[in-house]
Design a protein around this motif. Structure first.
Motif, mmCIF file in Angstrom:
data_model
loop_
_atom_site.group_PDB
_atom_site.id
_atom_site.type_symbol
_atom_site.label_atom_id
_atom_site.label_comp_id
_atom_site.label_asym_id
_atom_site.label_seq_id
_atom_site.Cartn_x
_atom_site.Cartn_y
_atom_site.Cartn_z
ATOM 1 N N ASP A 1 -23.264 -24.140 -101.291
ATOM 2 C CA ASP A 1 -24.318 -23.166 -101.585
ATOM 3 C C ASP A 1 -25.678 -23.767 -101.219
ATOM 4 O O ASP A 1 -26.542 -23.108 -100.650
ATOM 5 N N ARG A 2 -25.817 -25.058 -101.556
ATOM 6 C CA ARG A 2 -27.094 -25.733 -101.319
ATOM 7 C C ARG A 2 -27.330 -25.873 -99.811
ATOM 8 O O ARG A 2 -28.425 -25.621 -99.331
ATOM 9 N N ASP A 3 -26.305 -26.262 -99.073
ATOM 10 C CA ASP A 3 -26.445 -26.401 -97.626
ATOM 11 C C ASP A 3 -26.999 -25.120 -97.001
ATOM 12 O O ASP A 3 -27.871 -25.160 -96.137
ATOM 13 N N ILE A 4 -26.448 -23.999 -97.436
ATOM 14 C CA ILE A 4 -26.858 -22.727 -96.839
ATOM 15 C C ILE A 4 -28.269 -22.375 -97.273
ATOM 16 O O ILE A 4 -29.137 -22.065 -96.458
ATOM 17 N N SER A 5 -28.517 -22.459 -98.578
ATOM 18 C CA SER A 5 -29.808 -21.968 -99.056
ATOM 19 C C SER A 5 -30.937 -22.897 -98.632
ATOM 20 O O SER A 5 -32.091 -22.473 -98.541
ATOM 21 N N ASP A 6 -30.624 -24.155 -98.312
ATOM 22 C CA ASP A 6 -31.655 -25.060 -97.812
ATOM 23 C C ASP A 6 -32.260 -24.567 -96.509
ATOM 24 O O ASP A 6 -33.391 -24.922 -96.160
ATOM 25 N N GLN A 7 -31.501 -23.781 -95.751
ATOM 26 C CA GLN A 7 -32.039 -23.244 -94.500
ATOM 27 C C GLN A 7 -32.908 -22.017 -94.748
ATOM 28 O O GLN A 7 -33.610 -21.561 -93.861
ATOM 29 N N LEU A 8 -32.797 -21.483 -95.979
ATOM 30 C CA LEU A 8 -33.539 -20.262 -96.293
ATOM 31 C C LEU A 8 -34.824 -20.556 -97.063
ATOM 32 O O LEU A 8 -35.797 -19.825 -96.944
ATOM 33 N N PHE A 9 -34.783 -21.611 -97.881
ATOM 34 C CA PHE A 9 -35.913 -21.894 -98.762
ATOM 35 C C PHE A 9 -36.438 -23.306 -98.495
ATOM 36 O O PHE A 9 -35.649 -24.241 -98.376
ATOM 37 N N TRP B 1 -26.996 -33.038 -94.740
ATOM 38 C CA TRP B 1 -26.648 -33.328 -93.350
ATOM 39 C C TRP B 1 -27.256 -32.354 -92.362
ATOM 40 O O TRP B 1 -27.476 -32.677 -91.205
ATOM 41 N N LEU B 2 -27.606 -31.134 -92.855
ATOM 42 C CA LEU B 2 -28.148 -30.135 -91.931
ATOM 43 C C LEU B 2 -29.673 -30.050 -91.997
ATOM 44 O O LEU B 2 -30.264 -29.110 -91.477
ATOM 45 N N ALA B 3 -30.299 -31.048 -92.642
ATOM 46 C CA ALA B 3 -31.748 -30.968 -92.858
ATOM 47 C C ALA B 3 -32.504 -30.762 -91.547
ATOM 48 O O ALA B 3 -33.549 -30.123 -91.525
ATOM 49 N N HIS B 4 -31.986 -31.294 -90.451
ATOM 50 C CA HIS B 4 -32.723 -31.173 -89.182
ATOM 51 C C HIS B 4 -32.085 -30.170 -88.229
ATOM 52 O O HIS B 4 -32.327 -30.224 -87.031
ATOM 53 N N VAL B 5 -31.291 -29.270 -88.733
ATOM 54 C CA VAL B 5 -30.516 -28.420 -87.839
ATOM 55 C C VAL B 5 -31.401 -27.525 -86.968
ATOM 56 O O VAL B 5 -31.015 -27.124 -85.884
ATOM 57 N N ARG B 6 -32.621 -27.243 -87.432
ATOM 58 C CA ARG B 6 -33.450 -26.354 -86.598
ATOM 59 C C ARG B 6 -33.909 -27.035 -85.322
ATOM 60 O O ARG B 6 -34.433 -26.385 -84.419
ATOM 61 N N GLN B 7 -33.714 -28.371 -85.239
ATOM 62 C CA GLN B 7 -34.051 -29.057 -83.999
ATOM 63 C C GLN B 7 -32.834 -29.237 -83.084
ATOM 64 O O GLN B 7 -32.983 -29.649 -81.943
ATOM 65 N N TRP B 8 -31.623 -28.971 -83.611
ATOM 66 C CA TRP B 8 -30.454 -29.063 -82.738
ATOM 67 C C TRP B 8 -30.560 -27.965 -81.678
ATOM 68 O O TRP B 8 -31.164 -26.920 -81.912
ATOM 69 N N ARG B 9 -29.957 -28.191 -80.518
ATOM 70 C CA ARG B 9 -30.015 -27.137 -79.505
ATOM 71 C C ARG B 9 -28.788 -27.210 -78.606
ATOM 72 O O ARG B 9 -28.097 -28.231 -78.577
ATOM 73 N N VAL B 10 -28.560 -26.109 -77.895
ATOM 74 C CA VAL B 10 -27.499 -26.085 -76.891
ATOM 75 C C VAL B 10 -28.181 -25.933 -75.545
ATOM 76 O O VAL B 10 -28.892 -24.940 -75.324
ATOM 77 N N PRO B 11 -28.036 -26.898 -74.621
ATOM 78 C CA PRO B 11 -28.630 -26.750 -73.301
ATOM 79 C C PRO B 11 -28.106 -25.473 -72.649
ATOM 80 O O PRO B 11 -26.922 -25.152 -72.784
ATOM 81 N N PRO B 12 -28.997 -24.733 -71.959
ATOM 82 C CA PRO B 12 -28.634 -23.394 -71.439
ATOM 83 C C PRO B 12 -27.348 -23.408 -70.627
ATOM 84 O O PRO B 12 -26.548 -22.465 -70.733
ATOM 85 N N GLU B 13 -27.130 -24.480 -69.859
ATOM 86 C CA GLU B 13 -25.944 -24.470 -68.997
ATOM 87 C C GLU B 13 -24.666 -24.653 -69.813
ATOM 88 O O GLU B 13 -23.570 -24.439 -69.298
ATOM 89 N N GLN B 14 -24.803 -25.028 -71.042
ATOM 90 C CA GLN B 14 -23.597 -25.272 -71.841
ATOM 91 C C GLN B 14 -23.274 -24.129 -72.799
ATOM 92 O O GLN B 14 -22.340 -24.219 -73.582
ATOM 93 N N LEU B 15 -24.086 -23.101 -72.765
ATOM 94 C CA LEU B 15 -23.856 -21.995 -73.695
ATOM 95 C C LEU B 15 -22.468 -21.380 -73.464
ATOM 96 O O LEU B 15 -22.053 -21.201 -72.325
ATOM 97 N N THR B 16 -21.785 -21.069 -74.545
ATOM 98 C CA THR B 16 -20.457 -20.459 -74.434
ATOM 99 C C THR B 16 -20.576 -18.959 -74.683
ATOM 100 O O THR B 16 -21.647 -18.458 -75.051
#
Lengths: 557, 232, 318, 279
Positions: A62-70, A535-550
């Motif tokens: 619950d915390r993992d998810i709501s940490d991205q919201l608040f 573990w997801l504290a920095h997830v907003r900086q993760w990215r998928v390079p355009p050529e690798q998009l599925t």
């Protein structure tokens, strides 16, 4: 259904096909993603959340998810000290200043917005504090707010915290535990109703991701807030898929139905993930440590000392008799350490120069027991005055790792002449029996904050509310008090280490393992960084390079 | 002299899809050593009467005096101890004997229940009982399905007499048998009744069949009531 | 009418027993899932809020009074009304049960009919051995193996869940159906196969019996082709006992679903129920017990109705 | 005669099933002598964990380096005993309650059959799970009692039905008119007739009992560690199903084999004993 169509078809058919495809994918893309602002991260999670409203949250998922919201007012930088405010980075608060050692004023970022468009104001902060301090909600971290006397909004962006007394971790307490809540949406709701209020199932936050939907028992979907004031997140969508248990969650990742899993737990799982080729292994410091707690008091009459375990020499001998390094090797491969004290790997600063772990030494263990009058009797079980060296280990039936540890411990202790029985009980029973003191030993796991101050005291101090073994060690208590009031990181570190040395001399528990967590994340994700306390504290900086998009990344776009 | 059996106002109705059946307000007496035939169409309550007397069912109303006692008031151990005085021969010759029990054990069962036989004297008792109803001692080892209907019914009679009853209730004892077997069974029954001075309540569908055996006939109508007496 | 009364009494009994049992269980509710101890002040607050310190009969009376008005209380662990939790899970459970029943009947009848038609042949014996073996496999183990082979190794089908969380809402109606079917395939197969083995053996026996009925013999004597005999006469005679079998299969489907839902992370009642028991979620335990009991009652009813439909004689007397 | 399968072949299957079962029982009895290692011996938790089958470890080792063969052999004791004694408990309870209900009729019957319906209306796995929760964890003895106590409903229904029809049979009524007390009737007229269906039900039930034990072990409430039962071995091996399948494969095969044997035997018994009952 999502397969792209073969090229070079007659134009009319292609148009038709495009129409069909557009229809198949819902509607025209509302928010076209470009470059590396696309990407969907599907997280496989064991279990299912109950609410996403921060102060009523109990579970890690619950915390993992709501940490991205608040958001918090300020965030602790990875590995930084919790003492003072130098380790913190602005979040909702743009800046802060100390009026005096007991008064702290934050200035909110004027760009901060709730996902319904309203501004985040100082009133929200004051409102949030009242909620977190309310015992009706039982928010996690509420005890840590006890030294905050008041939180007052000065104007729409200025809010002042007043502390009852100055202390080293005041800033940490003021910012770390609270996620700021929308007063304009929750102000009218009586706090007694928060626990099950619909807001918890369709929250409006202020974080990098906004809530989209929650399919009960199945999945929660969040979407990037493209106007997020600290910068638009790279990944367009976060989806948590709920599995019945860890093996099922792992299978989703292995079968490419999910992109990430928080912990792989066992070496075979790590090997499986490595074997697939599409998963990258990401180790990061774990926030948990586990131990076999000894109950120093008799389980039946709670005042009387335990006939076996009250004796410090017996406890020392038991600790010496277990080859904990091999146990950790068996369960975690090389990915767990035997901690010298009650500490997770997360407290990296404490591990440097920590007291040594007592060696595995059955000779010394046998000598201690012999000297204490515990002689080997029939069946290889030691006895003293007719009483066998026997006790039970309580372990939760839902934790595979701790169950494996119990089986390993049982066999190891048998070799020194201790007759150990395993009591598997479910978690509610285990917690109730721990709290009532109805156990002899128990394998517990503790999730730590970034600072020892929050958890170490309650667990091991005399009279601590989670000191279920009713252990008392004045030398330890003194050092904990010193560590808490230390104003310098180095002084705090030294005091904690002295405290842990005092514990090692008179062990209240056998420290078992402090694991390094290993996440598995699909290789197409770049810039992946993981933090031990989330573990997801920095997830907003993760990215998928355009050529690798599925296809899944592009679905609906 | 008080009669052996006195029935007063006995009523027991069963509901069936074809309307109620059973006996209504039935009264009669039966003296020791006499035979009373109860006849009537089906549904008139003949079998119900037998079952009530045998304490297999409770009546809706009425009194039964048997052997000087309020028969319907007996319960539990007292009833079990009193039961030997009233025994029964059933219509269904194959159903009345447990298919898994050998003839010898079936014959000994009443004696064993009341502890009136030792295992040592058992074979001799079985032989005597079989002889009394005109059966070969070799039948003792057989299962019921290895006997003919007439043989089975004679085993049933022997078993009913084992406890030395004063009253024997025979519920259509020959209606399931062919003519030859019927005559044999009736002959055995008549001989034993006379030899032992038994009272018999003989239930029959057809009055003509039992007329020569009965001292009196009680005819029931289809409504379950007694029709005008036709005794001779 | 009497049937409805009996059903109501049964539901009440199940609810009462579940209520008593879960309240008697040691271990407090509201424990955080991550193993920390709950703040005692908060725990006391929650106990007060849900009136858990009142005498049990009082709690029961309150629960019952609310329940007859359709209010099953609030789930402790899911933090929302029990009714909502059940309403979300029930469609998934019904879908799985229906699909499993379909697999059960289709596979079972097909195998059984073929076996009956080829009784004594080598194929018959092999299939008999096969169906018996399937029945001897623990259902969850079958599920685990199917997941390993079809999902993890071959990637033919999803490993679990009821729909694809990312794409499902973006698909066309037909695409959604396909998505559902793909997710349904393995759990329904797991749950249905165990039942199908029993059905096959049952159908084989029933059809062999029907084979020797007079009208079938007559038909054969009149030169009606074997295939027609099989379909027109024999299968119809075997249908009545089969209808009863359907009613009897329902409790088994619900029971087996508890394990299958765990293996396949299927969001149904079985998983909710196990979670609820392990979390000491009193209202949710009682709620799930009620639902499963209701399903069994309805299953019996469906079986009887099918039997009545299959056999005019039963219909007339019913 | 419905089964057209040639009779000798059926007897072959019966004999094979009896052979399998006898072999398993023998293995269970002789486990301490047959097993190369103790069932709980951890041979080398670092060097010998999760070893695949080899000449040294015929069936491999598990995650804590215990010999799977030794555990399967010792597990036979626990699993067969749980199955057998659980069935016995269910049989005694079911027969007893079915007898009382069927014989008494009326309100007692309605009450007891209501109880049976209630028990059948809740999935048995959940019932076991709930009772384990209620009791706060059970030993093997407790588990056996529990499996028995939740497994008698069907048997009670079966017995009750039989007793209802036996009760009106003339030979039972005859015994009553002779003054036979109820225990006499039960012993001499009811039980002999119930023996066949009960035996068939028990053989089949024992297999179901073993499957259930595996199922509840999977949910984490089965036979307690470190004791080995086939059920908890499968459950333990689940985490390594993809990497070390032998840990759960062999106990799984043992369960399948014994349940299959029991089913075949029960079928054979039913076929053989039925004609005499109808004769």
């Amino acid at each position: 259904m999502l397969r792209s169509l073969p090229p070079r078809r007659p134009a009319r058919r292609a148009t038709l096909a495009a129409l069909v495809l557009a229809a198949a994918l819902g509607c025209a893309p509302a928010d076209p993603c470009a470059g590396d602002r696309c990407g969907t991260l599907v997280i496989a999670a064991p279990g299912s959340p109950a609410s996403l409203l921060p102060p009523v949250i109990q579970g890690a998922l619950d915390r993992d998810i709501s940490d991205q919201l608040f958001l918090r007012l300020a965030d602790l930088r990875a590995g930084a000290s919790t003492i003072g405010d130098s380790g913190f980075a602005p979040q909702l608060a743009q800046s802060w200043r100390w009026e005096d050692p007991r008064t702290l004023t934050f200035t909110l970022d004027p760009r901060a917005r709730w996902h319904d468009g309203a501004r985040v104001t100082a009133l929200d902060v004051a409102f949030t504090f009242k909620a977190y301090a309310d015992s009706a909600l039982g928010a996690n971290g509420r005890p840590a707010l006890a030294r905050i006397a008041s939180v007052t909004a000065k104007d729409s962006v200025t809010v002042t915290f007043a502390f009852t007394a100055p202390y080293p971790e005041a800033f940490f307490d003021a910012t770390y535990h609270m996620r700021i809540l929308p007063a304009h949406l929750l102000g009218a709701v009586p706090r007694a109703e928060w626990r099950s209020h619909p807001f918890g199932r369709s929250p409006v936050g202020n974080g990098p991701y906004r809530f989209v939907k929650w399919d009960a028992e199945q999945a929660v979907t969040l979407e990037a807030d493209t106007s997020f004031f600290l910068g638009r997140p790279h990944l367009a969508r976060l989806v948590w898929r709920f599995a019945a248990d860890l093996p099922s969650a792992l299978q989703q990742v292995l079968a490419k139905e999910a992109d990430a899993i928080e912990v792989l737990v066992s070496p075979p799982n790590v090997a499986l993930a490595e074997h697939t080729g599409h998963l990258a292994i990401h180790p990061y410091p774990g926030g948990t440590y586990a131990f076999l707690r000894f109950n120093t008091k008799a389980a039946v009459s709670r005042a009387a000392p335990h006939p076996v375990l009250a004796d410090a020499d017996v406890r020392r001998a038991l600790v010496l008799a277990v080859d904990r390094a091999s146990l950790a090797q068996n369960v975690f491969g090389g990915r767990a350490k035997v901690p010298p004290g009650p500490m997770p790997l997360l407290w990296g600063w404490l591990w440097a120069g920590a007291p040594p772990v007592p060696p595995f030494d059955t000779t010394q263990a046998a000598r201690l027991l012999d000297a204490g009058g515990w002689t080997v009797g029939p069946g290889g079980v030691r006895r003293k005055g007719g009483r066998p060296l026997a006790f039970s280990v309580m372990v939760p039936s839902t934790s595979a790792g701790r169950k494996q540890y119990a089986v390993l411990l049982q066999e190891q202790l048998k070799r020194i002449g201790a007759d150990v029985t395993i009591e598997e009980v479910d978690l509610p029973t285990m917690m109730q029996r721990l709290q009532a003191g109805r156990f002899e030993t128990a394998i517990e796991a503790m999730q730590g904050d970034p600072t020892p101050a929050t958890t170490v005291g309650p667990l091991w101090e005399s009279g601590g509310e989670m000191n279920f073994g009713r252990y008392a060690n004045p030398a330890f208590d003194t050092q904990v008090a010193a560590a808490r009031s230390a104003t310098e990181a180095a002084a705090a570190q030294a005091a904690w280490q002295r405290a842990f040395a005092a514990l090692a001399a008179d062990p209240p528990a056998m420290m078992l393992f402090a694991p390094e967590n290993v996440a598995a994340i699909d290789r197409r994700f770049a810039d992946v960084t993981l933090r031990g306390d989330g573990w997801l504290a920095h997830v907003r900086q993760w990215r998928v390079p355009p050529e690798q998009l599925t296809e899944r990344d592009k679905a609906g776009r | 002299m008080t009669p052996l059996l006195a029935v007063e106002g006995l009523t027991k109705r069963h509901r069936t899809p074809r309307g109620p059946v059973g006996c209504v307000d039935l009264s009669f007496t039966l003296d020791a050593g006499r035979t009373l035939a109860v006849v009537g169409p089906s549904g008139a309550g003949k079998t119900t009467l037998a079952r009530v007397l045998l304490r297999l069912e409770r009546p809706d109303a009425g009194r039964v005096m048997f052997d000087g006692r309020d028969w319907l008031a007996l319960e539990g151990a007292a009833l079990r101890a009193a039961r030997p005085a009233m025994q029964a021969v059933f219509q269904d010759t194959s159903g009345a004997l447990d298919p898994r029990t050998r003839v010898a054990d079936a014959l000994l069962e009443p004696l064993r229940i009341h502890g009136r036989v030792t295992e040592g004297e058992a074979p001799a008792r079985v032989a005597a009982m079989l002889a009394e109803v005109g059966l070969d001692a070799a039948l003792a080892a057989r299962h019921p399905h290895e006997l003919s209907g007439g043989q089975r019914q004679r085993v049933g009679i022997a078993r009913a007499l084992a406890l030395g009853p004063r009253l024997l209730i025979c519920d259509e004892p020959v209606s399931a048998l062919d003519a030859v077997a019927r005559d044999q069974v009736l002959a055995v029954l008549g001989a034993l009744r006379r030899a032992r001075g038994l009272a018999v309540l003989l239930i029959a569908h057809d009055a003509a069949l039992v007329a020569r055996e009965a001292d009196a006939i009680l005819a029931l109508g289809p409504d379950g009531r007694v029709r005008p007496p036709a005794s001779r | 009418m009497r049937r409805a009364l009996r059903a109501a009494a049964l539901l009440l009994a199940v609810a009462t027993l579940a209520f008593a049992a879960i309240h008697a269980a040691p271990g407090a509710p509201f424990q955080p899932a991550d193993g920390r101890a709950l703040d005692p002040v908060a725990a006391a607050g929650l106990r007060a809020r849900f009136a858990l310190d009142a005498p049990l009969p009082v709690q029961y009376a309150r629960w019952l009074a609310a329940a007859v008005q359709g209010d099953l209380g609030e789930s402790f662990s899911r933090q929302r009304p029990v009714r909502d939790v059940l309403a979300a899970a029930l469609p998934h459970s019904l879908l799985l049960a229906a699909a499993a029943l379909l697999v059960d009947l289709l596979v079972g009848i097909a195998l059984g009919a073929w076996q009956a038609a080829h009784a004594g042949s080598r194929g018959d014996r092999v299939l008999s051995a096969f169906t018996m073996s399937v029945q001897a496999v623990p259902v969850f183990w079958l599920g685990l193996v199917l997941v390993l082979v079809f999902a993890q190794w071959w990637h033919w089908l999803p490993v679990g869940g009821a729909t694809d969380p990312v794409t499902h809402d973006l698909l066309t109606a037909a695409g959604r159906w396909l998505d559902r079917l793909r997710h349904l395939a393995l759990p329904a197969l797991t749950l249905g196969l165990a039942g199908a083995a029993g059905t096959a053996r049952f159908v084989r026996g029933a059809m062999r019996d029907a084979w020797h009925e007079d009208h079938v013999r007559t038909a054969r004597a009149m030169g009606v082709p074997e295939r027609t005999i099989l379909l027109r006469h024999v299968l119809r005679d075997a249908w009545l006992p089969l209808a009863t079998l359907v009613g009897l299969a329902i409790p088994g489907l619900i029971g087996g679903a508890v394990l299958v839902e765990t293996v396949f992370s299927w969001p149904g009642i079985g998983r909710v129920a196990t979670d609820a028991i392990l979390a000491r979620d009193h209202p949710l335990v009682v709620g799930t017990a009620l639902v499963s009991a209701a399903a069994v009652v309805l299953g019996g009813l469906v079986g009887d109705l099918l039997a009545a439909w299959a056999d005019p004689r039963v219909r007339r007397s019913a | 005669m419905s089964a057209a399968a040639p009779a000798p072949r059926v007897r072959h299957a019966d004999r094979a099933a009896l052979g399998v079962l006898a072999g398993l029982v023998l293995a269970a009895l002789l486990a301490p002598w047959l097993a190369p290692h103790g069932p709980t011996d951890q041979l080398d938790i670092v060097g010998l964990a999760s070893q695949p089958p080899s000449a040294r470890f015929w069936l491999g080792t598990d995650a804590v380096s215990r010999d799977v063969l030794s555990r399967v052999l010792h597990g036979a004791r626990v699993s067969l005993a749980v199955g057998a004694f659980g069935t016995l408990v269910a049989l005694v309870l079911g027969a007893g309650i079915g007898l009382v209900a069927g014989w008494s009729g009326g309100r007692t019957d309605a009450l007891l059959m209501g109880l049976v319906d209630t028990g059948l209306a809740v999935p048995r796995v959940l019932l076991v799970l709930a009772v384990v929760a209620v009791t706060g964890g059970l030993g093997t003895g407790g588990l056996v009692l529990l499996l028995g106590a939740t497994g008698w409903f069907g048997i009670a229904r079966l017995v009750r039905g039989q007793v209802r029809s036996l009760r009106t049979r003339a030979f039972v009524e005859a015994a009553r008119t002779m003054g036979a007390p109820v225990p006499w009737i039960v012993r001499h007229h009811l039980l002999p007739h119930l023996a066949t269906p009960l035996l068939v039900a028990a053989t089949l039930g024992m297999g179901q009992m073993m499957l259930l034990e595996a199922g509840v072990s999977f949910l984490g409430v089965g036979v307690r560690p470190p004791a080995a039962s086939w059920g908890n071995m499968i459950a333990d091996g689940r985490a390594t199903l993809a990497t070390a399948p032998w840990v759960s494969l062999f106990p799984g095969l043992a369960i399948v084999g014994s349940v299959l044997a029991l089913t075949v035997i029960s079928e054979g018994m039913r076929r053989r004993l039925d004609p005499r009952e109808t004769a």
